[in-house]
Write a protein that holds these residues in place. Structure first.
Motif, PDB file in Angstrom:
ATOM      1  N   ILE A  65       0.846  -1.203   0.000  1.00  0.00           N
ATOM      2  CA  ILE A  65       0.000   0.000   0.000  1.00  0.00           C
ATOM      3  C   ILE A  65       0.878   1.249   0.000  1.00  0.00           C
ATOM      4  CG2 ILE A  65      -1.766   1.283   1.267  1.00  0.00           C
ATOM      5  CD1 ILE A  65      -2.650  -1.376   2.530  1.00  0.00           C
ATOM      6  N   ARG A  79       4.003   1.530  -1.047  1.00  0.00           N
ATOM      7  CA  ARG A  79       5.165   1.401  -1.944  1.00  0.00           C
ATOM      8  C   ARG A  79       5.545   2.746  -2.557  1.00  0.00           C
ATOM      9  NH1 ARG A  79       5.109   0.213  -7.056  1.00  0.00           N
ATOM     10  NH2 ARG A  79       2.876  -0.155  -6.942  1.00  0.00           N
ATOM     11  N   HIS A  80       4.567   3.553  -2.920  1.00  0.00           N
ATOM     12  CA  HIS A  80       4.894   4.873  -3.481  1.00  0.00           C
ATOM     13  C   HIS A  80       5.505   5.788  -2.420  1.00  0.00           C
ATOM     14  CE1 HIS A  80       2.222   4.829  -7.342  1.00  0.00           C
ATOM     15  NE2 HIS A  80       2.878   3.698  -7.162  1.00  0.00           N
ATOM     16  N   ALA A  81       5.117   5.618  -1.174  1.00  0.00           N
ATOM     17  CA  ALA A  81       5.727   6.411  -0.096  1.00  0.00           C
ATOM     18  C   ALA A  81       7.196   6.026   0.065  1.00  0.00           C
ATOM     19  CB  ALA A  81       4.970   6.182   1.210  1.00  0.00           C
ATOM     20  N   GLN A  94       8.989   7.726  -2.630  1.00  0.00           N
ATOM     21  CA  GLN A  94       9.140   9.152  -2.298  1.00  0.00           C
ATOM     22  C   GLN A  94      10.303   9.349  -1.327  1.00  0.00           C
ATOM     23  OE1 GLN A  94       5.484  10.708  -0.711  1.00  0.00           O
ATOM     24  NE2 GLN A  94       4.317  10.394  -2.602  1.00  0.00           N
ATOM     25  N   LEU A 140     -15.030   5.414   3.854  1.00  0.00           N
ATOM     26  CA  LEU A 140     -15.716   5.846   2.637  1.00  0.00           C
ATOM     27  C   LEU A 140     -16.313   4.649   1.894  1.00  0.00           C
ATOM     28  CD1 LEU A 140     -13.714   8.680   0.817  1.00  0.00           C
ATOM     29  CD2 LEU A 140     -16.171   8.602   1.185  1.00  0.00           C
ATOM     30  N   ILE A 159     -11.375   3.290   0.907  1.00  0.00           N
ATOM     31  CA  ILE A 159     -10.037   3.429   1.490  1.00  0.00           C
ATOM     32  C   ILE A 159      -9.785   2.190   2.348  1.00  0.00           C
ATOM     33  CG2 ILE A 159      -8.521   4.918   2.847  1.00  0.00           C
ATOM     34  CD1 ILE A 159     -10.411   7.238   2.151  1.00  0.00           C
ATOM     35  N   PRO A 160      -9.245   1.139   1.739  1.00  0.00           N
ATOM     36  CA  PRO A 160      -9.200  -0.173   2.409  1.00  0.00           C
ATOM     37  C   PRO A 160      -8.354  -0.216   3.675  1.00  0.00           C
ATOM     38  CG  PRO A 160      -8.760  -0.381   0.047  1.00  0.00           C
ATOM     39  CD  PRO A 160      -8.743   1.078   0.366  1.00  0.00           C
ATOM     40  N   HIS A 161      -7.249   0.567   3.741  1.00  0.00           N
ATOM     41  CA  HIS A 161      -6.410   0.488   4.944  1.00  0.00           C
ATOM     42  C   HIS A 161      -7.125   1.061   6.149  1.00  0.00           C
ATOM     43  CE1 HIS A 161      -5.403   4.772   4.353  1.00  0.00           C
ATOM     44  NE2 HIS A 161      -5.265   4.469   3.083  1.00  0.00           N
ATOM     45  N   TRP A 175      -7.781   7.322   7.229  1.00  0.00           N
ATOM     46  CA  TRP A 175      -8.109   7.699   5.844  1.00  0.00           C
ATOM     47  C   TRP A 175      -7.522   9.030   5.415  1.00  0.00           C
ATOM     48  CZ3 TRP A 175     -11.035  12.124   4.898  1.00  0.00           C
ATOM     49  CH2 TRP A 175     -11.629  12.699   6.023  1.00  0.00           C
ATOM     50  N   ASP A 176      -7.195   9.898   6.370  1.00  0.00           N
ATOM     51  CA  ASP A 176      -6.686  11.226   6.023  1.00  0.00           C
ATOM     52  C   ASP A 176      -5.225  11.369   6.451  1.00  0.00           C
ATOM     53  OD1 ASP A 176      -7.460  11.012   8.658  1.00  0.00           O
ATOM     54  OD2 ASP A 176      -8.419  12.968   8.794  1.00  0.00           O
ATOM     55  N   PHE A 177      -4.461  10.278   6.320  1.00  0.00           N
ATOM     56  CA  PHE A 177      -3.067  10.296   6.781  1.00  0.00           C
ATOM     57  C   PHE A 177      -2.208  11.207   5.906  1.00  0.00           C
ATOM     58  CE2 PHE A 177      -0.554   7.668   3.774  1.00  0.00           C
ATOM     59  CZ  PHE A 177      -1.561   7.182   2.973  1.00  0.00           C
ATOM     60  N   ASP A 178      -1.124  11.680   6.506  1.00  0.00           N
ATOM     61  CA  ASP A 178      -0.162  12.526   5.798  1.00  0.00           C
ATOM     62  C   ASP A 178       1.199  11.836   5.766  1.00  0.00           C
ATOM     63  OD1 ASP A 178      -1.725  14.690   5.100  1.00  0.00           O
ATOM     64  OD2 ASP A 178      -1.291  15.815   6.930  1.00  0.00           O
ATOM     65  N   LEU A 179       1.831  11.864   4.608  1.00  0.00           N
ATOM     66  CA  LEU A 179       3.181  11.313   4.468  1.00  0.00           C
ATOM     67  C   LEU A 179       4.219  12.367   4.845  1.00  0.00           C
ATOM     68  CD1 LEU A 179       2.592   9.567   1.059  1.00  0.00           C
ATOM     69  CD2 LEU A 179       3.089   8.426   3.214  1.00  0.00           C
ATOM     70  N   VAL A 234       4.571  15.534   2.620  1.00  0.00           N
ATOM     71  CA  VAL A 234       3.718  16.733   2.655  1.00  0.00           C
ATOM     72  C   VAL A 234       4.447  17.891   3.338  1.00  0.00           C
ATOM     73  CG1 VAL A 234       1.595  15.337   2.715  1.00  0.00           C
ATOM     74  CG2 VAL A 234       2.467  16.311   4.836  1.00  0.00           C
TER      75      VAL A 234
END
Lengths: 122, 413
Positions: B31, B33-35, B38, B99, B103-105, B368-372, B375
């Motif tokens: 989930i 992997r893009h983070a 980054q 939602l 947002i599965p996680h 659901w509204d997590f920040d990497l 940001v």
């Protein structure tokens, strides 16, 4: 730009997708409910999430009566949306535009079908 | 097999991703992997990154937690429910958060975990730290955050103590990178003091947390011994916001988005207003206070609002020796969920709160509204040192955590 072969169009069921890495770029290739193909970079415009690996769901609309009373929510099955699994940014699958704001949009990847083969240009 | 999967040209090589659609069974590392990418692109290995606010779903371990309930009768009642929400007074509205499965996680981290040497939650935390390139992660509960709203105060206190015991015995000792701020049972001020005494020296305890409570106002005299005891520990106190769909005007909102947008903020606005106007920063000047999970946009609003009215009505807040905003500027804030749709306003907010020294990075993963971390890192108006401070160096300073060796070397250079 390189034309990259993705697969046979007949191997894509209506409403199905493939998400592939082509070198360093990830691309989601989608067949809509008709014969149309669209493709987007697998990066949400919000925080870069894996949007092309998200849920595909019908657009939600709110119905109003003639006198502007809410009649509740319902699905518009004719316009599937692609939802980023990270935060829920929701895009019209056919256009890659955000469902509520035309400014955020997915990066479209040119896709073509020739003699039953699906190609993307990256 | 795709035709170009064996292409000698790497730019033309096509590999189908193993996860076609992410769902609740997907590994956290997939989930995120893009983070991870980054983090590599931005060189996060050279930064100390401290996540001040993450969550586990303690109700997945509810039968374990009930074992730590002191009251045998209450424990029997809880165990007889045979439910992972037994005794919780669980608010059904919270279930809207994913939602409708988009947002599965948020729905559930139901991925496979083979390692039985540590608790499953430790493995999930490690995976998220790996995914986001974190060095430390502060772990908070999820449904328990609403426990102060429980209709039975004694049950709320018992469950809070049981959770704290389970957390400090089953989770925190397993990994030095996992920390927590102990939940205070605010229904019972005496139990708060006992909690501080019981858990202050436990491994991984770096502070204390007031959950979304409206039990008594924070300035109530009954809490003064709690703040006094907290101040003596030298550890920070966090106000972790929460929602309450039944609260006053919030109860008129008919969509989760409306309730959530308001309730997480009004929660901390009310506490902040009471905390400042009743002079608690003057009474407990050495107590570091952190405002968690209500974003940032509310802070400059409240600074201006309170300053404007304070100058007309200072007789109602006689303990103050300076404007409310000046106290607020000495406090700490976590970013998430950072309102970043208008960068000019965000920049003004950072200036108003002295973000370079007062802001702490937080993810809120897996909500659901997590920040990497990106940001913060990607903000165009921050200096290099401001980014380093916000991502982790300020947290290391106030929580007395060690900086990563690479970061120390860079600072010396």
């Amino acid at each position: 730009m390189s034309e990259i072969y993705i697969g046979r169009s007949a191997d894509f069921e209506p409403g199905s997708r493939r998400v592939v890495a082509i070198g360093k770029i990830e691309v989601g290739v989608f067949r809509l409910l008709d014969e149309t193909f669209v493709a987007y970079e697998n990066a949400c415009s919000h925080q870069g999430g894996p949007v092309c690996q998200g849920k595909i769901t019908a657009r939600v609309v709110e119905r109003l009566s003639d006198d502007k009373r809410s009649l509740g929510l319902c699905f518009d099955e004719g316009e599937p949306h692609l939802v980023c699994p990270w935060h829920g940014y929701e895009y019209a699958l056919s256009s890659g535009r955000h469902a509520a704001d035309p400014r955020p949009r997915l990066r479209p990847i040119p896709v073509s079908v020739s003699e039953g083969n699906v190609y993307v240009n990256v | 097999m795709l035709p170009d999967s064996d292409s000698p040209d790497p730019a033309r090589r096509v590999v189908e991703l193993p996860v076609r659609e992410i769902n609740s069974l997907t590994d956290s590392r997939d989930i995120l992997r893009h983070a991870t990418k980054q983090a590599a692109d931005r060189g996060f290995s050279d930064y100390t990154i401290v996540d001040i606010d993450s969550h586990h779903t303690e109700t997945e371990s509810w039968s374990e937690i009930l074992e730590y309930v002191d009251d045998d009768v209450l424990k029997q009642i809880g165990q007889s429910f045979n439910s992972n929400t037994a005794l919780l007074g669980y608010a059904p509205g919270i279930r809207y958060q994913d939602l409708s499965g988009r947002i599965p996680h948020q729905t559930k981290l139901a991925e496979k975990v083979d390692d039985v040497s540590v608790h499953r939650d430790v493995t999930l935390s490690r995976r998220s730290m790996e995914g986001m390139s974190l060095d430390y992660q502060v772990m908070f509960p999820s449904p328990m955050l609403l426990i102060p709203q429980h209709p039975q105060p004694d049950v709320a206190t018992s469950l809070t103590l049981a959770y704290n015991r389970w957390l400090t015995r089953r989770i925190l000792p397993s990994d030095k990178r996992i920390k927590s701020m102990i939940a205070l049972p605010m229904n019972d001020p005496d139990a708060c003091v006992e909690t501080i005494d019981e858990f202050d020296q436990c491994d991984g305890v770096i502070g204390y947390m007031i959950m979304s409570t409206y039990v008594k106002p924070v300035h109530h005299n009954a809490y003064m011994k709690v703040f006094s005891r907290l101040e003596k520990t030298g550890k920070p106190l966090g106000f972790h916001a929460g929602h309450n769909w039944g609260d006053g005007g919030i109860s008129t909102t008919n969509r989760f988005i409306g309730m959530h947008a308001l309730s997480f903020v009004t929660c901390n606005m009310v506490h902040m207003t009471n905390y400042v106007l009743n002079g608690l920063p003057e009474r407990f000047p050495d107590l570091k206070v952190i405002w968690i999970e209500s974003g940032l946009a509310w802070v400059p609003f409240l600074m201006q609002r309170l300053d404007n009215e304070y100058l007309m009505r200072s007789s109602e807040a006689p303990l103050l020796r300076k404007r409310p905003s000046e106290y607020m500027r000495e406090m700490y804030y976590t970013n998430q969920p950072m309102e970043a749709t208008d960068l000019d306003l965000l920049q003004s907010t950072f200036k108003a709160i002295h973000a370079e020294t007062q802001l702490l990075y937080s993810s809120d993963w897996p909500h659901w509204d997590f920040d990497l971390p990106s940001v913060i890192f990607d903000l165009p108006f921050l200096s290099e040192q401001a980014k380093r401070n916000i991502l982790g160096e300020t947290a290391c300073r106030i929580f007395n955590l060690e900086l990563k060796k690479d970061t120390i070397a860079r600072s010396r250079a």
